[in-house]
Scaffold this motif. Structure first.
Motif, short mmCIF file in Angstrom:
data_model
loop_
_atom_site.label_atom_id
_atom_site.label_comp_id
_atom_site.label_asym_id
_atom_site.label_seq_id
_atom_site.Cartn_x
_atom_site.Cartn_y
_atom_site.Cartn_z
N HIS A 1 -12.76 9.13 -7.19
CA HIS A 1 -12.89 7.73 -7.61
C HIS A 1 -12.77 6.85 -6.36
CE1 HIS A 1 -8.54 8.51 -7.42
NE2 HIS A 1 -8.43 7.24 -7.05
N GLU A 2 -13.16 5.58 -6.50
CA GLU A 2 -13.11 4.68 -5.35
C GLU A 2 -11.72 4.06 -5.19
OE1 GLU A 2 -15.87 1.67 -4.47
OE2 GLU A 2 -17.64 2.96 -4.65
N GLU A 3 -11.30 3.91 -3.95
CA GLU A 3 -10.07 3.19 -3.63
C GLU A 3 -10.34 2.25 -2.47
OE1 GLU A 3 -6.59 5.53 -3.03
OE2 GLU A 3 -6.65 6.44 -5.03
N PHE A 4 -9.63 1.13 -2.46
CA PHE A 4 -9.77 0.14 -1.39
C PHE A 4 -8.43 0.02 -0.68
CE2 PHE A 4 -10.57 -3.65 0.95
CZ PHE A 4 -11.95 -3.80 1.02
N TRP A 5 -8.47 0.17 0.64
CA TRP A 5 -7.26 0.11 1.46
C TRP A 5 -7.45 -0.89 2.59
CZ3 TRP A 5 -2.79 3.39 1.34
CH2 TRP A 5 -2.78 4.31 0.27
N ILE A 6 -6.32 -1.41 3.11
CA ILE A 6 -6.36 -2.20 4.34
C ILE A 6 -5.40 -1.57 5.35
CG2 ILE A 6 -7.02 -4.36 3.25
CD1 ILE A 6 -4.06 -5.23 3.44
N ILE A 7 -5.75 -1.70 6.61
CA ILE A 7 -4.88 -1.27 7.71
C ILE A 7 -4.52 -2.51 8.50
CG2 ILE A 7 -4.69 0.17 9.77
CD1 ILE A 7 -6.90 1.97 8.55
N LEU A 8 -3.24 -2.75 8.65
CA LEU A 8 -2.75 -3.95 9.35
C LEU A 8 -2.35 -3.58 10.77
CD1 LEU A 8 -0.55 -5.37 6.45
CD2 LEU A 8 -2.96 -5.85 6.96
N LEU A 9 -2.79 -4.40 11.72
CA LEU A 9 -2.56 -4.12 13.14
C LEU A 9 -1.78 -5.25 13.81
CD1 LEU A 9 -6.18 -3.00 14.15
CD2 LEU A 9 -4.35 -1.56 13.28
N ASN A 10 -1.06 -4.88 14.88
CA ASN A 10 -0.41 -5.92 15.70
C ASN A 10 -1.38 -6.35 16.80
OD1 ASN A 10 -0.32 -4.01 17.75
ND2 ASN A 10 1.86 -3.61 17.54
N ARG A 11 -0.91 -7.15 17.74
CA ARG A 11 -1.80 -7.68 18.78
C ARG A 11 -2.33 -6.61 19.72
NH1 ARG A 11 -2.48 -12.91 18.70
NH2 ARG A 11 -0.95 -14.26 17.66
N ALA A 12 -1.61 -5.47 19.81
CA ALA A 12 -2.05 -4.38 20.67
C ALA A 12 -2.94 -3.38 19.91
CB ALA A 12 -0.84 -3.65 21.25
N ASN A 13 -3.35 -3.76 18.71
CA ASN A 13 -4.16 -2.90 17.84
C ASN A 13 -3.42 -1.62 17.43
OD1 ASN A 13 -6.21 -4.71 17.78
ND2 ASN A 13 -7.59 -3.58 19.13
N MET B 1 0.48 -1.22 12.05
CA MET B 1 1.77 -1.64 11.50
C MET B 1 2.01 -1.00 10.14
SD MET B 1 1.46 -5.71 12.38
CE MET B 1 3.04 -6.11 11.64
N LYS B 2 0.95 -1.00 9.34
CA LYS B 2 1.09 -0.50 7.98
C LYS B 2 -0.29 -0.32 7.35
CE LYS B 2 3.90 -1.46 3.86
NZ LYS B 2 4.77 -2.46 3.19
N LYS B 3 -0.38 0.58 6.39
CA LYS B 3 -1.59 0.66 5.57
C LYS B 3 -1.18 0.34 4.14
CE LYS B 3 -1.15 5.64 5.00
NZ LYS B 3 -1.66 6.93 5.45
N GLU B 4 -2.06 -0.33 3.42
CA GLU B 4 -1.74 -0.80 2.07
C GLU B 4 -2.88 -0.45 1.12
OE1 GLU B 4 0.75 -2.50 0.62
OE2 GLU B 4 1.94 -3.40 2.23
N SER B 5 -2.52 0.08 -0.04
CA SER B 5 -3.50 0.30 -1.10
C SER B 5 -3.72 -1.01 -1.84
CB SER B 5 -2.99 1.37 -2.06
OG SER B 5 -3.84 1.47 -3.18
N ILE B 6 -4.98 -1.41 -1.97
CA ILE B 6 -5.30 -2.66 -2.65
C ILE B 6 -5.71 -2.41 -4.10
CG2 ILE B 6 -6.84 -4.67 -2.67
CD1 ILE B 6 -4.74 -4.62 -0.41
N SER B 7 -6.52 -1.40 -4.31
CA SER B 7 -6.96 -1.12 -5.68
C SER B 7 -7.55 0.28 -5.78
CB SER B 7 -8.00 -2.15 -6.13
OG SER B 7 -9.16 -2.06 -5.32
N ALA B 8 -7.61 0.78 -7.01
CA ALA B 8 -8.27 2.06 -7.32
C ALA B 8 -9.12 1.84 -8.55
CB ALA B 8 -7.24 3.15 -7.56
N GLY B 9 -10.31 2.37 -8.54
CA GLY B 9 -11.22 2.14 -9.66
C GLY B 9 -11.86 3.41 -10.15
N GLY B 10 -13.11 3.30 -10.55
CA GLY B 10 -13.83 4.45 -11.07
C GLY B 10 -14.75 5.04 -10.01
N VAL B 11 -15.68 5.85 -10.47
CA VAL B 11 -16.62 6.51 -9.55
C VAL B 11 -17.54 5.50 -8.91
CG1 VAL B 11 -18.50 8.18 -9.41
CG2 VAL B 11 -16.54 8.66 -10.86
N ALA B 12 -17.88 4.43 -9.65
CA ALA B 12 -18.90 3.49 -9.18
C ALA B 12 -18.35 2.33 -8.36
CB ALA B 12 -19.68 2.94 -10.38
N GLY B 13 -17.05 2.06 -8.43
CA GLY B 13 -16.56 0.94 -7.66
C GLY B 13 -15.12 0.60 -7.96
N THR B 14 -14.59 -0.33 -7.18
CA THR B 14 -13.23 -0.83 -7.38
C THR B 14 -13.20 -2.29 -6.95
OG1 THR B 14 -10.89 -0.39 -6.96
CG2 THR B 14 -12.38 -0.16 -5.09
#
Length: 242
Positions: free
Chosen positions: A140-152, A155-168
């Motif tokens: 299934h599809e999942e949407f994540w973000i990766i957060l960076l500091n000024r040195a790239n 810092m953290k990764k965060e799950s935003i959403s999880a959906g079905g096969v076709a989208g989220t």
């Protein structure tokens, strides 16, 4: 005097035992592991140790070989199977199926833990390798973000959403809220395509454009948006479409 077979008495043929305990000690999976080390065992032998026993007609190794043959001897494909999928194989009940699924999940988490060390993002391949343990084998599809500091540095990764096969769904308000809470300096967007198609959809392109404009306004730049598949990826930054 003639000799013949007494037809009144049945002829008994003894079948060789399929019990692993009758094998030479160095050929039994558990004993082989102790004697020669874990690297000496085949995939089937390692799975045989997990399931413990076979059927009246098949050893545990035979059962393991049949399971592997069904996924073309691909451990990544095996990791995608559910408990119910595994239970379709003769000799695999619920308890054995759960054992196999649990062992493969531990392997996935080990990869994730290894990737969680202090990581600096220098290119799209770094993003792909970092997020792979989280998105590999998903159906299934999942949407994540990766957060960076000024040195790239991540810092953290965060799950935003999880959906079905076709989208989220990816809500920009939630994404920027999480980034602001962590005082991040930049954001990387990642979502997977279970189909294996790395080409961005019209919705992917529209979201990326919207996120880039909002990020510039908030001084939280979107460095990349990665479309993840098990074997490849699409980077908006690399393709010049960010």
């Amino acid at each position: 005097m003639k000799y013949g077979v007494n037809v009144s008495e049945p002829v008994i043929y003894h079948q060789p035992s399929l019990n692993i305990k009758t094998w030479a000690e160095e050929d039994r999976p558990r004993e082989k592991l102790l004697l020669k080390g874990k690297a000496a065992l085949s995939d089937a032998e390692l799975i045989a140790i997990l399931i413990g026993s076979g059927t009246p007609k098949l050893t545990a190794v035979d059962v393991a070989k049949l399971i592997l043959a069904a996924v073309n001897n691909d451990l990544n494909e095996l990791a995608r199977l559910s408990v119910k999928d595994l239970m379709k194989h003769k000799g695999i009940g619920e308890a054995k199926a759960i054992t196999i699924v649990s062992a493969l999940e531990l392997g996935r988490r080990r990869k994730e833990t290894a990737a969680a060390a202090r990581t600096q993002i220098t290119c799209s391949t770094d993003i792909y390798n970092y997020i792979k343990p989280q998105l590999l084998d998903l159906q299934h599809e999942e949407f994540w973000i990766i957060l960076l500091n000024r040195a790239n540095v991540i810092m953290k990764k965060e799950s935003i959403s999880a959906g079905g096969v076709a989208g989220t769904v990816a809500d920009p308000k939630i994404i920027f809220k999480k980034a602001l809470e962590q005082l991040a300096s930049s954001i990387i967007l990642v979502h997977n395509h279970p189909s294996g198609n790395i080409k961005p959809s019209a919705a992917d392109i529209a979201l990326t454009k919207k996120m880039k404009e909002a990020g510039n306004f908030l001084d939280l730049p979107i460095l990349d948006h990665l479309i993840f598949t098990d074997n490849d990826y699409y980077s908006f930054a690399d393709e010049g479409t960010l």
